[in-house]
Design a protein around this motif. Structure first.
Motif, short mmCIF file in Angstrom:
data_model
loop_
_atom_site.label_atom_id
_atom_site.label_comp_id
_atom_site.label_asym_id
_atom_site.label_seq_id
_atom_site.Cartn_x
_atom_site.Cartn_y
_atom_site.Cartn_z
N ASP A 89 21.99 50.64 57.88
CA ASP A 89 23.10 51.22 57.12
C ASP A 89 23.90 52.22 57.96
O ASP A 89 24.94 52.72 57.51
N THR A 90 23.42 52.50 59.15
CA THR A 90 24.11 53.43 60.03
C THR A 90 25.50 52.90 60.38
O THR A 90 25.65 51.77 60.84
N ALA A 91 26.51 53.73 60.12
CA ALA A 91 27.90 53.32 60.34
C ALA A 91 28.82 54.49 59.98
O ALA A 91 28.37 55.49 59.42
N VAL A 92 30.09 54.31 60.30
CA VAL A 92 31.12 55.20 59.76
C VAL A 92 31.59 54.57 58.45
O VAL A 92 31.94 53.40 58.41
N TYR A 93 31.58 55.36 57.40
CA TYR A 93 31.95 54.88 56.07
C TYR A 93 33.36 55.38 55.73
O TYR A 93 33.66 56.56 55.90
N TYR A 94 34.18 54.45 55.26
CA TYR A 94 35.58 54.75 54.93
C TYR A 94 35.84 54.42 53.46
O TYR A 94 35.41 53.37 52.98
N CYS A 95 36.57 55.28 52.78
CA CYS A 95 37.01 54.89 51.44
C CYS A 95 38.41 54.28 51.54
O CYS A 95 39.18 54.59 52.46
N ASN A 96 38.69 53.43 50.60
CA ASN A 96 39.93 52.66 50.60
C ASN A 96 40.42 52.53 49.17
O ASN A 96 39.66 52.10 48.30
N PHE A 97 41.65 52.93 48.95
CA PHE A 97 42.26 52.82 47.62
C PHE A 97 43.45 51.87 47.70
O PHE A 97 44.26 51.97 48.63
N LYS A 98 43.54 50.99 46.73
CA LYS A 98 44.65 50.03 46.71
C LYS A 98 45.47 50.21 45.43
O LYS A 98 44.93 50.34 44.34
N ARG A 99 46.79 50.17 45.62
CA ARG A 99 47.72 50.16 44.50
C ARG A 99 48.70 49.04 44.78
O ARG A 99 49.54 49.16 45.67
#
Length: 115
Positions: A89-99
């Motif tokens: 699970d090691t990683a850089v985690y990014y959130c993403n919002f879509k409209r």
């Protein structure tokens, strides 16, 4: 312009838990889809979990039963609760919002799981 600010990453031992937060500068109920992606070194960015404005969720097979995505409209924040963490699970985690056709990304937060 919408800004997404992630927090909650860090170093944890295998089997441990972390909760990531993604705070939006706008009202999250105005977004159609909100999600978390991750990118490990040398690998492509992959979808981890998504939640719709109606509360429906979907997860990558690799995290089903361990991760949970949720949203708090009052705080304009989306969370990713990660349990039973594994070294993979090691990683850089990014959130993403879509409209509609527009999407916004956070700056990323590092999650490192030691064995």
């Amino acid at each position: 312009q919408v800004q997404l600010v992630e927090s909650g990453g860090g170093l944890v031992q295998a089997g441990g838990s972390l909760r990531l937060s993604c705070a939006a500068s706008g009202t999250i109920s105005s977004f159609n889809l909100m999600g978390w992606y991750r990118q490990a070194p040398g690998k492509q960015r992959e979808l981890v979990a998504v939640i719709t404005s109606g509360g429906a969720t979907n997860y990558a097979d690799s995290v089903k039963g361990r991760f949970s995505i949720s949203g708090d409209n009052a705080k304009n924040t989306v969370y990713l609760q990660m349990n039973s963490l594994k070294p993979e699970d090691t990683a850089v985690y990014y959130c993403n919002f879509k409209r509609a056709i527009i999407q916004f990304w956070g700056q990323g937060t590092q999650v490192t799981v030691s064995s």
